[in-house]
Design a protein around this motif. Structure first.
Motif, PDB file in Angstrom:
ATOM      1  N   GLN A  80      76.793  38.862 128.353  1.00  0.00           N
ATOM      2  CA  GLN A  80      77.216  38.267 129.540  1.00  0.00           C
ATOM      3  C   GLN A  80      76.605  39.245 130.891  1.00  0.00           C
ATOM      4  O   GLN A  80      76.137  40.303 130.669  1.00  0.00           O
ATOM      5  CB  GLN A  80      78.711  38.255 129.809  1.00  0.00           C
ATOM      6  CG  GLN A  80      79.298  37.046 128.743  1.00  0.00           C
ATOM      7  CD  GLN A  80      78.879  35.901 129.073  1.00  0.00           C
ATOM      8  OE1 GLN A  80      78.814  35.298 130.255  1.00  0.00           O
ATOM      9  NE2 GLN A  80      78.796  35.109 127.780  1.00  0.00           N
ATOM     10  N   PRO A  81      76.602  38.493 132.178  1.00  0.00           N
ATOM     11  CA  PRO A  81      75.748  39.371 133.275  1.00  0.00           C
ATOM     12  C   PRO A  81      76.806  40.526 133.485  1.00  0.00           C
ATOM     13  O   PRO A  81      78.063  40.309 133.513  1.00  0.00           O
ATOM     14  CB  PRO A  81      75.747  38.164 134.351  1.00  0.00           C
ATOM     15  CG  PRO A  81      76.451  36.941 134.041  1.00  0.00           C
ATOM     16  CD  PRO A  81      76.750  37.181 132.409  1.00  0.00           C
ATOM     17  N   ILE A  82      76.483  41.519 134.120  1.00  0.00           N
ATOM     18  CA  ILE A  82      77.127  42.724 134.507  1.00  0.00           C
ATOM     19  C   ILE A  82      78.138  42.510 135.365  1.00  0.00           C
ATOM     20  O   ILE A  82      79.286  43.005 135.361  1.00  0.00           O
ATOM     21  CB  ILE A  82      76.197  44.053 134.994  1.00  0.00           C
ATOM     22  CG1 ILE A  82      75.086  44.466 133.924  1.00  0.00           C
ATOM     23  CG2 ILE A  82      76.735  45.177 135.434  1.00  0.00           C
ATOM     24  CD1 ILE A  82      75.863  45.130 132.628  1.00  0.00           C
ATOM     25  N   PRO A  83      78.108  41.843 136.589  1.00  0.00           N
ATOM     26  CA  PRO A  83      78.993  41.507 137.633  1.00  0.00           C
ATOM     27  C   PRO A  83      80.015  40.905 137.049  1.00  0.00           C
ATOM     28  O   PRO A  83      81.140  40.810 137.660  1.00  0.00           O
ATOM     29  CB  PRO A  83      77.992  40.603 138.644  1.00  0.00           C
ATOM     30  CG  PRO A  83      76.529  40.865 138.432  1.00  0.00           C
ATOM     31  CD  PRO A  83      76.566  41.359 137.002  1.00  0.00           C
ATOM     32  N   TYR A  84      79.935  39.886 135.984  1.00  0.00           N
ATOM     33  CA  TYR A  84      80.863  39.447 135.386  1.00  0.00           C
ATOM     34  C   TYR A  84      81.685  40.313 134.342  1.00  0.00           C
ATOM     35  O   TYR A  84      83.023  40.193 134.360  1.00  0.00           O
ATOM     36  CB  TYR A  84      80.438  37.924 134.610  1.00  0.00           C
ATOM     37  CG  TYR A  84      81.494  37.648 133.667  1.00  0.00           C
ATOM     38  CD1 TYR A  84      82.511  36.780 134.031  1.00  0.00           C
ATOM     39  CD2 TYR A  84      81.618  37.533 132.570  1.00  0.00           C
ATOM     40  CE1 TYR A  84      83.485  36.143 133.422  1.00  0.00           C
ATOM     41  CE2 TYR A  84      82.612  37.106 131.376  1.00  0.00           C
ATOM     42  CZ  TYR A  84      83.412  36.314 131.995  1.00  0.00           C
ATOM     43  OH  TYR A  84      84.738  35.845 131.114  1.00  0.00           O
ATOM     44  N   ARG A 116      72.744  48.496 127.312  1.00  0.00           N
ATOM     45  CA  ARG A 116      73.924  47.436 127.043  1.00  0.00           C
ATOM     46  C   ARG A 116      75.044  48.100 126.870  1.00  0.00           C
ATOM     47  O   ARG A 116      75.925  47.355 125.918  1.00  0.00           O
ATOM     48  CB  ARG A 116      73.184  46.331 126.147  1.00  0.00           C
ATOM     49  CG  ARG A 116      72.022  45.639 126.727  1.00  0.00           C
ATOM     50  CD  ARG A 116      72.259  44.779 128.055  1.00  0.00           C
ATOM     51  NE  ARG A 116      73.295  43.659 127.796  1.00  0.00           N
ATOM     52  CZ  ARG A 116      73.619  43.056 128.771  1.00  0.00           C
ATOM     53  NH1 ARG A 116      73.123  43.160 129.973  1.00  0.00           N
ATOM     54  NH2 ARG A 116      74.394  42.061 128.582  1.00  0.00           N
TER      55      ARG A 116
END
Length: 139
Positions: A80-84, A116
């Protein structure tokens, strides 16, 4: 014939009236992670640190031996994307740990991202005092 209250039944009723909730001791077996052995017993803050470690190492819903309230849900954050991911890690760790009634709050989250892997530090406020915890989450 209708039975009447006797001293024995009155004593039982009185005993139930004075019952109060008592916190059970936290004494448990001590996991020595450096030697990969279980040796002796531990309690208090050391037992809480061990309980937090075990909760964070157990993926929720994966092991039938644990209730659905035990463990943390981090596996589905992979990819999943970092901001999420960052606010979700915070929410999920807080939710997983506060199921334990000895943990009153989880605060002061800090994240360090390397490739990651998110290295997470936070403070767990327990009835035995505050514990600074470090863990890593693969994303």
């Amino acid at each position: 014939m209708i039975p009447t209250a006797t001293a024995t039944t009155d004593d039982l009723v009185n005993d139930f009236d004075v019952l109060t909730e008592v916190m059970q001791p936290t004494k448990t077996y001590c996991m020595k992670l450096d030697t990969m052995k279980v040796e002796g017993l531990t309690d208090g803050q050391a037992a809480m640190k061990q309980a937090i470690f075990k909760i964070l190492q157990t993926e929720r819903y994966q092991y039938p031996v644990y209730s659905d309230n035990y463990g943390v849900e981090l596996r589905e954050l992979i990819g999943q994307p970092i901001p999420y991911v960052l606010p979700e890690i915070e929410r999920r760790i807080r939710e997983a740990l506060t199921w334990d009634e000895r943990i009153t709050n989880v605060t002061n989250f800090d994240f360090d991202i390397k490739k990651r892997v998110v290295h997470v530090t936070f403070t767990a406020h327990t009835i035995f005092g505050d514990l600074n915890i470090e863990t890593a989450v693969n994303i």
